[in-house]
Design a protein around this motif. Structure first.
Motif, PDB file in Angstrom:
ATOM      1  N   ASP A 141      21.845 -99.978  10.512  1.00 25.84           N
ATOM      2  CA  ASP A 141      21.869-101.422  10.782  1.00 25.84           C
ATOM      3  C   ASP A 141      20.619-102.096  10.211  1.00 25.84           C
ATOM      4  O   ASP A 141      20.493-103.313  10.276  1.00 25.84           O
ATOM      5  CB  ASP A 141      21.952-101.681  12.291  1.00 25.84           C
ATOM      6  CG  ASP A 141      20.805-101.031  13.053  1.00 25.84           C
ATOM      7  OD1 ASP A 141      20.459 -99.861  12.732  1.00 25.84           O
ATOM      8  OD2 ASP A 141      20.252-101.661  13.975  1.00 25.84           O
ATOM      9  N   PHE A 142      19.692-101.318   9.676  1.00 27.86           N
ATOM     10  CA  PHE A 142      18.460-101.892   9.120  1.00 27.86           C
ATOM     11  C   PHE A 142      18.731-102.547   7.770  1.00 27.86           C
ATOM     12  O   PHE A 142      19.633-102.124   7.042  1.00 27.86           O
ATOM     13  CB  PHE A 142      17.410-100.799   8.905  1.00 27.86           C
ATOM     14  CG  PHE A 142      16.997-100.115  10.167  1.00 27.86           C
ATOM     15  CD1 PHE A 142      16.189-100.764  11.088  1.00 27.86           C
ATOM     16  CD2 PHE A 142      17.433 -98.828  10.445  1.00 27.86           C
ATOM     17  CE1 PHE A 142      15.819-100.140  12.273  1.00 27.86           C
ATOM     18  CE2 PHE A 142      17.070 -98.202  11.629  1.00 27.86           C
ATOM     19  CZ  PHE A 142      16.263 -98.859  12.538  1.00 27.86           C
ATOM     20  N   PRO A 143      17.925-103.567   7.410  1.00 25.23           N
ATOM     21  CA  PRO A 143      18.056-104.084   6.051  1.00 25.23           C
ATOM     22  C   PRO A 143      17.484-103.085   5.048  1.00 25.23           C
ATOM     23  O   PRO A 143      16.635-102.253   5.403  1.00 25.23           O
ATOM     24  CB  PRO A 143      17.210-105.365   6.075  1.00 25.23           C
ATOM     25  CG  PRO A 143      16.258-105.197   7.208  1.00 25.23           C
ATOM     26  CD  PRO A 143      16.888-104.260   8.195  1.00 25.23           C
ATOM     27  N   THR A 144      17.930-103.167   3.820  1.00 22.71           N
ATOM     28  CA  THR A 144      17.337-102.374   2.745  1.00 22.71           C
ATOM     29  C   THR A 144      15.848-102.744   2.654  1.00 22.71           C
ATOM     30  O   THR A 144      15.510-103.929   2.725  1.00 22.71           O
ATOM     31  CB  THR A 144      18.046-102.707   1.418  1.00 22.71           C
ATOM     32  OG1 THR A 144      19.437-102.443   1.573  1.00 22.71           O
ATOM     33  CG2 THR A 144      17.496-101.885   0.271  1.00 22.71           C
ATOM     34  N   PRO A 145      14.933-101.767   2.493  1.00 24.40           N
ATOM     35  CA  PRO A 145      13.495-102.086   2.416  1.00 24.40           C
ATOM     36  C   PRO A 145      13.192-103.156   1.351  1.00 24.40           C
ATOM     37  O   PRO A 145      13.831-103.189   0.291  1.00 24.40           O
ATOM     38  CB  PRO A 145      12.862-100.746   2.050  1.00 24.40           C
ATOM     39  CG  PRO A 145      13.820 -99.725   2.567  1.00 24.40           C
ATOM     40  CD  PRO A 145      15.192-100.327   2.434  1.00 24.40           C
ATOM     41  N   ALA A 146      12.195-104.005   1.658  1.00 26.85           N
ATOM     42  CA  ALA A 146      11.911-105.187   0.818  1.00 26.85           C
ATOM     43  C   ALA A 146      11.642-104.819  -0.641  1.00 26.85           C
ATOM     44  O   ALA A 146      12.136-105.486  -1.555  1.00 26.85           O
ATOM     45  CB  ALA A 146      10.722-105.947   1.408  1.00 26.85           C
ATOM     46  N   HIS A 147      10.855-103.746  -0.880  1.00 27.28           N
ATOM     47  CA  HIS A 147      10.510-103.434  -2.274  1.00 27.28           C
ATOM     48  C   HIS A 147      11.734-102.967  -3.065  1.00 27.28           C
ATOM     49  O   HIS A 147      11.800-103.127  -4.282  1.00 27.28           O
ATOM     50  CB  HIS A 147       9.367-102.406  -2.352  1.00 27.28           C
ATOM     51  CG  HIS A 147       9.748-101.027  -1.903  1.00 27.28           C
ATOM     52  ND1 HIS A 147       9.872-100.674  -0.573  1.00 27.28           N
ATOM     53  CD2 HIS A 147      10.034 -99.907  -2.602  1.00 27.28           C
ATOM     54  CE1 HIS A 147      10.221 -99.397  -0.489  1.00 27.28           C
ATOM     55  NE2 HIS A 147      10.323 -98.913  -1.708  1.00 27.28           N
ATOM     56  N   VAL A 148      12.722-102.431  -2.353  1.00 30.02           N
ATOM     57  CA  VAL A 148      13.952-101.985  -3.020  1.00 30.02           C
ATOM     58  C   VAL A 148      14.801-103.206  -3.389  1.00 30.02           C
ATOM     59  O   VAL A 148      15.306-103.326  -4.515  1.00 30.02           O
ATOM     60  CB  VAL A 148      14.732-101.014  -2.096  1.00 30.02           C
ATOM     61  CG1 VAL A 148      16.042-100.585  -2.741  1.00 30.02           C
ATOM     62  CG2 VAL A 148      13.872 -99.807  -1.733  1.00 30.02           C
ATOM     63  N   LYS A 149      14.884-104.131  -2.438  1.00 30.51           N
ATOM     64  CA  LYS A 149      15.636-105.370  -2.731  1.00 30.51           C
ATOM     65  C   LYS A 149      14.995-106.104  -3.905  1.00 30.51           C
ATOM     66  O   LYS A 149      15.673-106.622  -4.791  1.00 30.51           O
ATOM     67  CB  LYS A 149      15.651-106.288  -1.499  1.00 30.51           C
ATOM     68  CG  LYS A 149      16.497-105.750  -0.367  1.00 30.51           C
ATOM     69  CD  LYS A 149      16.829-106.799   0.663  1.00 30.51           C
ATOM     70  CE  LYS A 149      15.690-107.112   1.572  1.00 30.51           C
ATOM     71  NZ  LYS A 149      16.092-107.792   2.815  1.00 30.51           N
ATOM     72  N   GLN A 150      13.668-106.110  -3.891  1.00 33.80           N
ATOM     73  CA  GLN A 150      12.934-106.814  -4.945  1.00 33.80           C
ATOM     74  C   GLN A 150      13.249-106.215  -6.326  1.00 33.80           C
ATOM     75  O   GLN A 150      13.457-106.950  -7.296  1.00 33.80           O
ATOM     76  CB  GLN A 150      11.420-106.729  -4.650  1.00 33.80           C
ATOM     77  CG  GLN A 150      10.570-107.656  -5.461  1.00 33.80           C
ATOM     78  CD  GLN A 150      11.136-109.090  -5.503  1.00 33.80           C
ATOM     79  OE1 GLN A 150      11.517-109.652  -4.469  1.00 33.80           O
ATOM     80  NE2 GLN A 150      11.234-109.662  -6.705  1.00 33.80           N
ATOM     81  N   ALA A 151      13.336-104.903  -6.365  1.00 34.98           N
ATOM     82  CA  ALA A 151      13.643-104.242  -7.647  1.00 34.98           C
ATOM     83  C   ALA A 151      15.047-104.615  -8.118  1.00 34.98           C
ATOM     84  O   ALA A 151      15.282-104.793  -9.322  1.00 34.98           O
ATOM     85  CB  ALA A 151      13.511-102.721  -7.495  1.00 34.98           C
TER      86      ALA A 151
END
Ligand SMILES: Cc1ncc(COP(=O)(O)O)c(C=O)c1O
Length: 399
Positions: free
Chosen positions: A42-52
């Protein structure tokens, strides 16, 4: 009647998706549904991964890539396994797939013929035997029991081998039980398989979600003993909360990987280009988010386990990995009332609007699967409703 191909008659739809559809129906009808059926973080994808991923779009990295996945991502998988397991892989052994599911599917397509037997263990994730059946092969099931902690015995697997056995499929940590297969057991299975030229396919999609620091280096055990006939299926889905991005991988000998690549090249081609960039960030970047999510899952596991097992009709082991509780509810079933865990799950949805997956889906009648990849508040609310439901069943047993 529609003339579907005969192979379709051999398989059935995902039971998890069927329960999810029922939950959706109730939700749209306005009920407050507690959904414990989800097989995803249920967690969001980690921010640095989304950023990539965003950066990949902005850089117009939006075209076809090579079907096997870009070399940088295959290198990233090698580097991750080197760091985590001390195994040395080359990119020629890695194929990037649409989730771990496609890695398993490629393996089934490339390795199984009609008439082959494939040994796997129950309770199982239904896709495993269904894929085997789709190829016209026959799943041979070794059943594990909660009394033994759902531990898989190497002897039981080896005894199930016949001259028709083509492959053994292992899943650890297990969906739905959360059980782990010991390194020694995997070593004994690998040796028996090596002696007979049998493939070992290991579904390690939950490999990052193990709660205690136990020895569970299955890549090393398998690759050191049986490298020429081992296929590992891995995934970014559960570890990095990336289920919707669809990224997994297979690790297999170069000639086998080349065969998977042919299949993939003639079916789906590459996974989404954007996802590939995001997955590189996930695999190469800081792993703190994985540890943080694991800590949170552990707290949830401990709570939901304590809450539910407070009821004498619910028996449950503490899972060692993944994010599912797999309680035995047969103490709440009876001939004149709810007779099966399927009826139990159905009544639980209707009376309390709590969604669980019945054990029948995993070849484990008498059990239900509860995903604790949901917030503590929802876990508390769901547990309260399940306990009330259990009480009402006990009261009706007495009356
Ligand atoms: C045991 C197991 N293996 C593999 C998968 C495949 O997941 P994905 O295709 O998202 O990597 C799942 C998903 O639920 C699973 O439970």
């Amino acid at each position: 009647m529609t003339a579907f191909a005969k192979r379709l008659a051999r398989i059935s739809a995902s039971p998890t998706l069927q329960v999810a559809a029922e939950a959706d129906r109730l939700r749209r009808a306005g009920f407050d549904v507690v959904d414990f059926s989800a097989g995803e973080p249920d967690f969001p994808t980690p921010a640095h991964v989304k950023q990539a991923g965003k950066a990949a779009i902005d850089a117009n990295f939006t075209r076809y890539t090579v079907a096997a996945g870009i070399p940088e991502l295959r290198e990233a998988v090698c580097a991750r396994y080197r760091a985590d397991y001390g195994v040395n892989l080359t990119p020629s052994e890695v194929l990037i797939t649409v989730g771990g599911k496609q890695a398993l599917f490629n393996a089934a397509l490339a390795l199984l013929d009609p008439g082959d037997e494939v040994i796997t263990h129950a309770p199982y994730w239904p896709t495993i035997p269904e894929q085997v059946k789709l190829m016209g092969a026959t799943p041979v099931i070794v059943t594990t029991k909660s009394d033994d902690g759902f531990a898989l015995s190497a002897d039981a697997v080896v005894s199930a081998i016949t001259p028709r056995t083509k492959a053994i499929i292992l899943n650890s940590p297990s969906n739905p039980t959360g059980a782990l297969i010991d390194e020694d057991t995997v070593a004994a299975i690998a040796d028996a398989a090596a002696a007979r030229g049998i493939w070992v396919i290991a579904d390690l999609c939950y490999e990052q979600l193990i709660y205690d620091p136990v020895a569970h280096n299955l890549p090393k055990v398998l690759l050191s003993r049986h490298r020429s006939r081992t296929v590992l299926a891995g995934s970014a889905s559960k570890a990095y909360a990336m289920t919707g991005w669809r990224c997994g991988w297979s690790i297999a000998p170069p000639d086998v990987t080349a065969a998977f690549n042919v299949i993939q090249g003639q079916s789906t081609s590459n996974i989404t280009s954007i996802t590939q960039k995001a997955a590189i960030a996930a695999l190469n970047g800081p792993q703190d988010a994985v540890a943080e999510m694991l800590d949170e899952y552990r707290k949830r596991r401990d709570n939901i386990h304590a809450w539910l097992t407070a009821h004498p009709g619910i028996q449950c082991l503490k899972p060692r990995g993944a994010f599912y509780l797999f309680p035995n509810v047969s103490g709440l079933l009876q001939p004149g009332g709810l007779r099966t865990s399927a009826e139990f799950a159905q009544a639980l949805i209707q009376r309390e609007h709590v969604v669980v997956v019945p054990g029948e889906a995993f070849d484990a009648p008498g059990y239900v699967r509860i995903s604790y990849a949901t917030s503590m508040d929802r876990l508390r609310e769901g547990a309260t409703r399940i306990l009330r439901f259990a009480e009402s069943l006990c009261a009706s047993q007495l009356s």
